[in-house]
Design a protein around this motif. Sequence first.
Motif, PDB file in Angstrom:
ATOM      1  N   ALA A 101       0.840  -1.209   0.000  1.00 51.69           N
ATOM      2  CA  ALA A 101       0.000   0.000   0.000  1.00 51.69           C
ATOM      3  C   ALA A 101       0.873   1.257   0.000  1.00 51.69           C
ATOM      4  CB  ALA A 101      -0.937  -0.010   1.204  1.00 51.69           C
ATOM      5  N   GLU A 102       1.967   1.239   0.752  1.00 55.15           N
ATOM      6  CA  GLU A 102       2.885   2.384   0.761  1.00 55.15           C
ATOM      7  C   GLU A 102       3.519   2.574  -0.611  1.00 55.15           C
ATOM      8  OE1 GLU A 102       5.816   2.208   3.877  1.00 55.15           O
ATOM      9  OE2 GLU A 102       4.296   2.077   5.457  1.00 55.15           O
ATOM     10  N   ALA A 103       3.861   1.477  -1.277  1.00 60.27           N
ATOM     11  CA  ALA A 103       4.448   1.573  -2.619  1.00 60.27           C
ATOM     12  C   ALA A 103       3.437   2.173  -3.599  1.00 60.27           C
ATOM     13  CB  ALA A 103       4.905   0.195  -3.102  1.00 60.27           C
ATOM     14  N   ARG A 104       2.184   1.737  -3.498  1.00 60.59           N
ATOM     15  CA  ARG A 104       1.123   2.290  -4.356  1.00 60.59           C
ATOM     16  C   ARG A 104       0.973   3.792  -4.115  1.00 60.59           C
ATOM     17  NH1 ARG A 104      -0.571   0.690  -8.934  1.00 60.59           N
ATOM     18  NH2 ARG A 104      -0.859  -1.519  -8.934  1.00 60.59           N
ATOM     19  N   ALA A 105       0.971   4.184  -2.827  1.00 65.30           N
ATOM     20  CA  ALA A 105       0.821   5.608  -2.486  1.00 65.30           C
ATOM     21  C   ALA A 105       2.013   6.406  -2.998  1.00 65.30           C
ATOM     22  CB  ALA A 105       0.684   5.770  -0.970  1.00 65.30           C
ATOM     23  N   ARG A 109       2.359   9.586  -5.874  1.00 65.63           N
ATOM     24  CA  ARG A 109       3.048  10.882  -5.689  1.00 65.63           C
ATOM     25  C   ARG A 109       4.257  11.013  -6.618  1.00 65.63           C
ATOM     26  NH1 ARG A 109       2.815   8.794  -0.530  1.00 65.63           N
ATOM     27  NH2 ARG A 109       5.080   8.658  -0.433  1.00 65.63           N
ATOM     28  N   ASN A 110       4.426  10.069  -7.509  1.00 62.11           N
ATOM     29  CA  ASN A 110       5.577  10.012  -8.428  1.00 62.11           C
ATOM     30  C   ASN A 110       6.900   9.917  -7.680  1.00 62.11           C
ATOM     31  OD1 ASN A 110       4.013  10.007 -10.732  1.00 62.11           O
ATOM     32  ND2 ASN A 110       4.041  12.236 -10.921  1.00 62.11           N
ATOM     33  N   ALA A 111       6.891   9.315  -6.500  1.00 66.93           N
ATOM     34  CA  ALA A 111       8.123   9.050  -5.732  1.00 66.93           C
ATOM     35  C   ALA A 111       8.593   7.656  -6.129  1.00 66.93           C
ATOM     36  CB  ALA A 111       7.844   9.161  -4.236  1.00 66.93           C
ATOM     37  N   PHE A 112       9.218   7.568  -7.299  1.00 61.90           N
ATOM     38  CA  PHE A 112       9.530   6.270  -7.894  1.00 61.90           C
ATOM     39  C   PHE A 112      10.542   5.468  -7.082  1.00 61.90           C
ATOM     40  CE2 PHE A 112       8.375   9.088 -11.510  1.00 61.90           C
ATOM     41  CZ  PHE A 112       7.134   8.535 -11.741  1.00 61.90           C
ATOM     42  N   ASP A 113      11.577   6.132  -6.556  1.00 61.92           N
ATOM     43  CA  ASP A 113      12.576   5.417  -5.763  1.00 61.92           C
ATOM     44  C   ASP A 113      11.957   4.835  -4.496  1.00 61.92           C
ATOM     45  OD1 ASP A 113      14.573   5.912  -7.603  1.00 61.92           O
ATOM     46  OD2 ASP A 113      15.268   7.740  -6.586  1.00 61.92           O
ATOM     47  N   ILE A 153       5.041   1.158 -11.953  1.00 61.81           N
ATOM     48  CA  ILE A 153       6.129   2.080 -11.571  1.00 61.81           C
ATOM     49  C   ILE A 153       6.986   2.398 -12.792  1.00 61.81           C
ATOM     50  CG2 ILE A 153       8.246   2.330 -10.209  1.00 61.81           C
ATOM     51  CD1 ILE A 153       6.839   0.634  -8.009  1.00 61.81           C
ATOM     52  N   THR A 154       7.370   1.362 -13.504  1.00 62.02           N
ATOM     53  CA  THR A 154       8.216   1.548 -14.687  1.00 62.02           C
ATOM     54  C   THR A 154       7.510   2.402 -15.736  1.00 62.02           C
ATOM     55  OG1 THR A 154       9.304  -0.570 -14.301  1.00 62.02           O
ATOM     56  CG2 THR A 154       9.472   0.331 -16.524  1.00 62.02           C
ATOM     57  N   GLN A 155       6.237   2.103 -15.980  1.00 65.35           N
ATOM     58  CA  GLN A 155       5.481   2.863 -16.983  1.00 65.35           C
ATOM     59  C   GLN A 155       5.321   4.325 -16.561  1.00 65.35           C
ATOM     60  OE1 GLN A 155       1.648   1.235 -17.892  1.00 65.35           O
ATOM     61  NE2 GLN A 155       1.109   2.903 -19.281  1.00 65.35           N
ATOM     62  N   ALA A 156       4.974   4.561 -15.311  1.00 66.38           N
ATOM     63  CA  ALA A 156       4.788   5.938 -14.839  1.00 66.38           C
ATOM     64  C   ALA A 156       6.103   6.705 -14.901  1.00 66.38           C
ATOM     65  CB  ALA A 156       4.236   5.935 -13.411  1.00 66.38           C
ATOM     66  N   GLU A 157       7.191   6.049 -14.538  1.00 67.03           N
ATOM     67  CA  GLU A 157       8.493   6.728 -14.589  1.00 67.03           C
ATOM     68  C   GLU A 157       8.884   7.035 -16.032  1.00 67.03           C
ATOM     69  OE1 GLU A 157      12.651   6.528 -12.181  1.00 67.03           O
ATOM     70  OE2 GLU A 157      11.857   4.619 -12.880  1.00 67.03           O
ATOM     71  N   GLN A 160       6.957   9.958 -17.167  1.00 71.64           N
ATOM     72  CA  GLN A 160       7.494  11.174 -16.542  1.00 71.64           C
ATOM     73  C   GLN A 160       8.745  11.632 -17.288  1.00 71.64           C
ATOM     74  OE1 GLN A 160       6.221  12.933 -13.841  1.00 71.64           O
ATOM     75  NE2 GLN A 160       7.778  14.447 -14.335  1.00 71.64           N
ATOM     76  N   VAL A 161       9.607  10.702 -17.631  1.00 73.75           N
ATOM     77  CA  VAL A 161      10.829  11.043 -18.361  1.00 73.75           C
ATOM     78  C   VAL A 161      10.475  11.630 -19.728  1.00 73.75           C
ATOM     79  CG1 VAL A 161      12.863  10.047 -19.516  1.00 73.75           C
ATOM     80  CG2 VAL A 161      12.328   9.406 -17.159  1.00 73.75           C
ATOM     81  N   ILE A 162       9.528  11.027 -20.404  1.00 70.95           N
ATOM     82  CA  ILE A 162       9.120  11.531 -21.726  1.00 70.95           C
ATOM     83  C   ILE A 162       8.563  12.949 -21.604  1.00 70.95           C
ATOM     84  CG2 ILE A 162       7.409  11.220 -23.580  1.00 70.95           C
ATOM     85  CD1 ILE A 162       7.839   8.154 -23.176  1.00 70.95           C
ATOM     86  N   ARG A 163       7.718  13.180 -20.589  1.00 71.77           N
ATOM     87  CA  ARG A 163       7.173  14.531 -20.381  1.00 71.77           C
ATOM     88  C   ARG A 163       8.306  15.523 -20.109  1.00 71.77           C
ATOM     89  NH1 ARG A 163       3.176  11.696 -17.600  1.00 71.77           N
ATOM     90  NH2 ARG A 163       4.159  12.077 -15.589  1.00 71.77           N
ATOM     91  N   ASP A 164       9.264  15.133 -19.268  1.00 71.56           N
ATOM     92  CA  ASP A 164      10.381  16.024 -18.934  1.00 71.56           C
ATOM     93  C   ASP A 164      11.225  16.329 -20.170  1.00 71.56           C
ATOM     94  OD1 ASP A 164       9.535  16.078 -16.305  1.00 71.56           O
ATOM     95  OD2 ASP A 164      11.113  14.722 -15.564  1.00 71.56           O
TER      96      ASP A 164
END
Length: 181
Positions: A101-105, A109-113, A153-157, A160-164
């Motif tokens: 659940a903490e990993a999902r949360a 928040r885009n806290a990938f690490d 996680i991988t997809q969201a990261e 995020q990289v593509i957007r950046d």
Amino acid sequence: DEASGSSQLLRYPDQALETLLDGSARLGILQARHRELLASGSRESPHVREDPRVIELLTEVNTRLITLAALERTNTSLQTQARERIAQAENARREGDRLYAEARAALGRNAFDLARDRLERATERYDNSLSLQDSAALRIERDQKLLSLGNDITQAENEQVIRDVRRLLTQARSLYFAGNF
């Protein structure tokens, strides 16, 4: 077989506990029957009680009663061990659920690490639970949940990289056309 019983207790303590509880009930019945035999023998006339064959039979019954009492103590000890393993496995599973659940949360928040760290720790807790109490259902659930979260996680990261990168490219183009090198 003691080795397979020990293995069952280690891998499947919930099933071992059921077997042990059933065995405990059977031991109780056997002990009661042996006590009845001893009581019946003591109610016989002195002439019958002093017969060598009766003495031998009552001695054998008493010896078996002592053996049954030892088996009962062992059974009780194994029940305690099984209950402890079940509780430890449940605690590890709950800890895995909490970390999941903490990993999902953290992913939200885009806290990938942090999300990866919690995912790794959740995996360890689920594996610990499975080492204490093997469960096909938990194994399937764990595999599905953790694989899915890892992919998320991988997809969201990556997104995020593509957007950046796009933002930086747009910013660089704007600065270039504005003459700011």
